[in-house]
Write a protein that holds these residues in place. Structure first.
Motif, PDB file in Angstrom:
ATOM      1  N   GLY A 223       0.787  -1.202  -0.141  1.00 15.13           N
ATOM      2  CA  GLY A 223      -0.091   0.135   0.046  1.00 15.13           C
ATOM      3  C   GLY A 223       0.920   1.097   0.139  1.00 15.13           C
ATOM      4  N   GLY A 224       2.100   1.096  -0.098  1.00  9.54           N
ATOM      5  CA  GLY A 224       3.024   2.313  -0.367  1.00  9.54           C
ATOM      6  C   GLY A 224       3.439   2.765   1.004  1.00  9.54           C
ATOM      7  N   THR A 225       3.304   2.058   2.063  1.00 14.28           N
ATOM      8  CA  THR A 225       3.709   2.424   3.401  1.00 14.28           C
ATOM      9  C   THR A 225       4.431   1.438   4.140  1.00 14.28           C
ATOM     10  N   ARG A 226       4.879   0.262   3.486  1.00 14.92           N
ATOM     11  CA  ARG A 226       5.810  -0.416   4.256  1.00 14.92           C
ATOM     12  C   ARG A 226       7.023  -0.804   3.916  1.00 14.92           C
ATOM     13  N   PRO A 227       7.332  -0.618   2.524  1.00 15.63           N
ATOM     14  CA  PRO A 227       8.701  -0.558   2.183  1.00 15.63           C
ATOM     15  C   PRO A 227       9.514   0.414   2.661  1.00 15.63           C
ATOM     16  N   PRO A 228      10.779   0.070   3.211  1.00 11.63           N
ATOM     17  CA  PRO A 228      11.797   1.045   3.714  1.00 11.63           C
ATOM     18  C   PRO A 228      12.268   1.939   2.554  1.00 11.63           C
ATOM     19  N   VAL A 229      12.705   3.243   3.084  1.00 10.99           N
ATOM     20  CA  VAL A 229      13.032   4.248   2.082  1.00 10.99           C
ATOM     21  C   VAL A 229      14.424   4.226   2.011  1.00 10.99           C
ATOM     22  N   GLY A 230      14.949   4.035   3.106  1.00 10.12           N
ATOM     23  CA  GLY A 230      16.484   3.869   2.998  1.00 10.12           C
ATOM     24  C   GLY A 230      17.034   3.408   4.256  1.00 10.12           C
ATOM     25  N   GLY A 231      17.661   2.218   4.350  1.00 11.19           N
ATOM     26  CA  GLY A 231      18.214   1.843   5.692  1.00 11.19           C
ATOM     27  C   GLY A 231      16.855   1.435   6.621  1.00 11.19           C
ATOM     28  N   GLN A 232      16.989   1.532   7.758  1.00 10.08           N
ATOM     29  CA  GLN A 232      15.879   1.011   8.735  1.00 10.08           C
ATOM     30  C   GLN A 232      14.869   2.409   8.894  1.00 10.08           C
ATOM     31  N   THR A 233      14.056   2.692   7.524  1.00 12.96           N
ATOM     32  CA  THR A 233      13.030   3.679   7.988  1.00 12.96           C
ATOM     33  C   THR A 233      11.927   3.228   7.193  1.00 12.96           C
ATOM     34  N   ILE A 234      10.787   3.908   7.572  1.00 17.19           N
ATOM     35  CA  ILE A 234       9.322   3.625   6.820  1.00 17.19           C
ATOM     36  C   ILE A 234       8.889   4.832   6.657  1.00 17.19           C
ATOM     37  N   VAL A 235       7.708   4.927   5.569  1.00 16.36           N
ATOM     38  CA  VAL A 235       7.141   6.136   5.338  1.00 16.36           C
ATOM     39  C   VAL A 235       5.725   5.817   5.741  1.00 16.36           C
ATOM     40  N   CYS A 236       5.088   6.629   6.637  1.00 11.65           N
ATOM     41  CA  CYS A 236       3.471   6.462   6.963  1.00 11.65           C
ATOM     42  C   CYS A 236       2.773   7.603   6.521  1.00 11.65           C
ATOM     43  N   GLU A 237       1.853   7.455   5.999  1.00 12.24           N
ATOM     44  CA  GLU A 237       1.222   8.624   5.323  1.00 12.24           C
ATOM     45  C   GLU A 237      -0.304   8.652   5.604  1.00 12.24           C
ATOM     46  N   SER A 238      -0.985   9.808   6.300  1.00  9.55           N
ATOM     47  CA  SER A 238      -2.323  10.029   6.390  1.00  9.55           C
ATOM     48  C   SER A 238      -2.892  11.029   5.246  1.00  9.55           C
ATOM     49  N   LYS A 239      -3.788  10.160   4.283  1.00  7.89           N
ATOM     50  CA  LYS A 239      -4.279  10.873   3.170  1.00  7.89           C
ATOM     51  C   LYS A 239      -5.718  11.099   3.573  1.00  7.89           C
ATOM     52  N   SER A 240      -6.016  12.445   2.986  1.00  8.55           N
ATOM     53  CA  SER A 240      -7.307  13.147   3.417  1.00  8.55           C
ATOM     54  C   SER A 240      -7.932  13.112   4.772  1.00  8.55           C
ATOM     55  N   ASN A 241      -6.557  13.488   5.567  1.00 12.37           N
ATOM     56  CA  ASN A 241      -6.912  13.452   7.179  1.00 12.37           C
ATOM     57  C   ASN A 241      -7.277  12.403   7.816  1.00 12.37           C
ATOM     58  N   ASP A 242      -7.275  11.137   7.073  1.00 11.05           N
ATOM     59  CA  ASP A 242      -7.836   9.876   7.814  1.00 11.05           C
ATOM     60  C   ASP A 242      -6.671   9.413   8.401  1.00 11.05           C
TER      61      ASP A 242
ATOM     62  N   LYS B 111      -4.742  13.438  10.510  1.00  9.02           N
ATOM     63  CA  LYS B 111      -4.710  14.702  10.102  1.00  9.02           C
ATOM     64  C   LYS B 111      -3.503  15.031   9.109  1.00  9.02           C
ATOM     65  N   GLY B 112      -3.489  14.503   7.918  1.00 12.42           N
ATOM     66  CA  GLY B 112      -2.546  14.612   6.977  1.00 12.42           C
ATOM     67  C   GLY B 112      -1.143  14.498   7.187  1.00 12.42           C
ATOM     68  N   CYS B 113      -1.009  14.109   8.280  1.00  9.23           N
ATOM     69  CA  CYS B 113       0.558  13.836   8.502  1.00  9.23           C
ATOM     70  C   CYS B 113       1.165  12.734   7.727  1.00  9.23           C
ATOM     71  N   ARG B 114       2.253  13.173   7.039  1.00  5.68           N
ATOM     72  CA  ARG B 114       3.234  11.969   6.166  1.00  5.68           C
ATOM     73  C   ARG B 114       4.626  12.242   6.750  1.00  5.68           C
ATOM     74  N   GLY B 115       5.207  10.993   7.281  1.00  5.19           N
ATOM     75  CA  GLY B 115       6.471  11.180   7.795  1.00  5.19           C
ATOM     76  C   GLY B 115       7.428   9.966   7.535  1.00  5.19           C
ATOM     77  N   GLU B 116       8.584  10.091   7.726  1.00 11.31           N
ATOM     78  CA  GLU B 116       9.602   8.924   7.752  1.00 11.31           C
ATOM     79  C   GLU B 116       9.988   8.662   8.912  1.00 11.31           C
ATOM     80  N   PHE B 117       9.819   7.496   9.346  1.00 13.06           N
ATOM     81  CA  PHE B 117       9.930   7.152  10.784  1.00 13.06           C
ATOM     82  C   PHE B 117      11.231   5.979  10.877  1.00 13.06           C
ATOM     83  N   ALA B 118      11.967   5.934  11.829  1.00 12.91           N
ATOM     84  CA  ALA B 118      12.938   4.961  12.199  1.00 12.91           C
ATOM     85  C   ALA B 118      12.568   4.333  13.894  1.00 12.91           C
ATOM     86  N   PRO B 119      13.400   3.446  14.062  1.00 12.72           N
ATOM     87  CA  PRO B 119      13.355   2.775  15.470  1.00 12.72           C
ATOM     88  C   PRO B 119      13.687   3.694  16.321  1.00 12.72           C
ATOM     89  N   GLY B 120      12.857   3.658  17.465  1.00 14.79           N
ATOM     90  CA  GLY B 120      13.170   4.487  18.658  1.00 14.79           C
ATOM     91  C   GLY B 120      14.296   4.534  19.252  1.00 14.79           C
TER      92      GLY B 120
END
Length: 295
Positions: A94-113, A153-162
């Motif tokens: 769904g465009g959210t699970r593949p890592p973007v680079g290294g140990q990261t992931i993109v997670c996106e809220s579309k239409s504020n959902d 609420k429309g947040c789209r970000g790149e995330f990594a382990p805590g």
């Protein structure tokens, strides 16, 4: 007349054979699109059935079930939306699970959902880079739990382990006691509760030098007690939700972000759901009462 009899018998056979197939098709459609027409008990039942069907018989995690019930009754999610999100959480990219680079992931809220993403690492996550014009603020437009990131609420970000890598997960399955040996010396503290069953120090978990014990279904992440250096490990704040109401308590920001050290209530204290931190204040809700200290 004798020539017509076989044809009549054949037609009657088709007529009476049709209802079982039709009934079977109706049975498979076990939920309406608008789940709000069902009771909460029936909403729970059909969501559990759908998750079990897609996962090959597995039980839906309690926090994921609560998330879907909230989306149905607060955001009007339909059954098809629930089905699609379950498929994604079980491994659809769904465009959210593949890592973007290294140990990261993109997670996106579309239409504020609200959107849930499953990272490939264990434990909480941190925001590496905001990719949207809408702000990504922890506990305001995104939060994380063990193997789960939620954005809205429309947040789209790149995330990594805590950043807190010195943690250990210890879990009681089937209410049995479980002993875990952490890689540090000295007592431990609870960082994040992962179970629906409460994790209350002295009642469902405890720690000794070189040992953590959990029981009665408690599952949680633990870290060394007093992690943070100096005397900061002695700083703590007790904050409680009275009458299940939203309450805030002051927190000294120079100690960094707080962590739940000890749950003092029977109600579950779960970060991002019944407690959080924002603007040098700890907030608690839904009956959570706990002692918060340095991470």
């Amino acid at each position: 007349m004798s020539r017509l009899l076989p044809a009549v018998v054949f037609a009657l056979g088709l007529l009476f054979a049709a209802p079982p197939a039709f009934a079977q098709a109706q049975t498979r459609a076990y939920a309406p699109e608008n789940l709000r027409t069902l009771s909460v008990a029936d909403q729970t039942r059909v969501i559990r059935l759908e998750y079990a069907e897609q996962s090959g018989g597995r039980t839906i995690p309690a926090d994921q079930l609560r998330f879907y019930l909230d989306q149905v009754n607060r955001s009007n999610w339909g059954f098809s939306r629930i089905k699609a999100d379950i498929a994604q959480s079980l491994g659809g990219n769904g465009g959210t699970r593949p890592p973007v680079g290294g140990q990261t992931i993109v997670c996106e809220s579309k239409s504020n959902d609200a959107r849930r993403c499953v990272p490939p690492w264990r434990g909480p996550s941190r925001l590496v880079r905001q990719l949207s014009n809408s702000p990504c603020v922890e506990n305001s437009t995104w939060n994380s739990q063990d193997r789960l990131i939620t954005v809205w609420k429309g947040c789209r970000g790149e995330f990594a382990p805590g950043t807190n890598a010195q943690t250990i997960r210890c879990e009681s399955k089937g209410n049995d006691a479980k002993r875990c040996t952490p890689p540090w010396r000295g007592p431990s503290r609870l960082v994040q509760q992962l179970s629906s069953s409460p994790c209350v120090e002295g009642r469902t978990w405890n720690s000794q030098d070189g040992l953590i014990t959990v029981w009665k279904g408690c599952r949680a992440e633990f870290a060394p007690r007093g992690l943070g250096g100096g005397n900061s490990g002695n700083y703590s704040v007790t904050c409680g939700s009275v009458g299940n109401r939203y309450t805030t308590c002051a927190w000294n920001g120079r100690y960094g972000r707080p962590a739940l050290i000890q749950q003092l209530s029977n109600a579950t204290c779960r970060e991002g759901i019944s407690w959080g931190y924002s603007g040098n204040q700890i907030w608690v809700n839904n009956g959570c009462r706990g002692r918060f200290g340095v991470r």
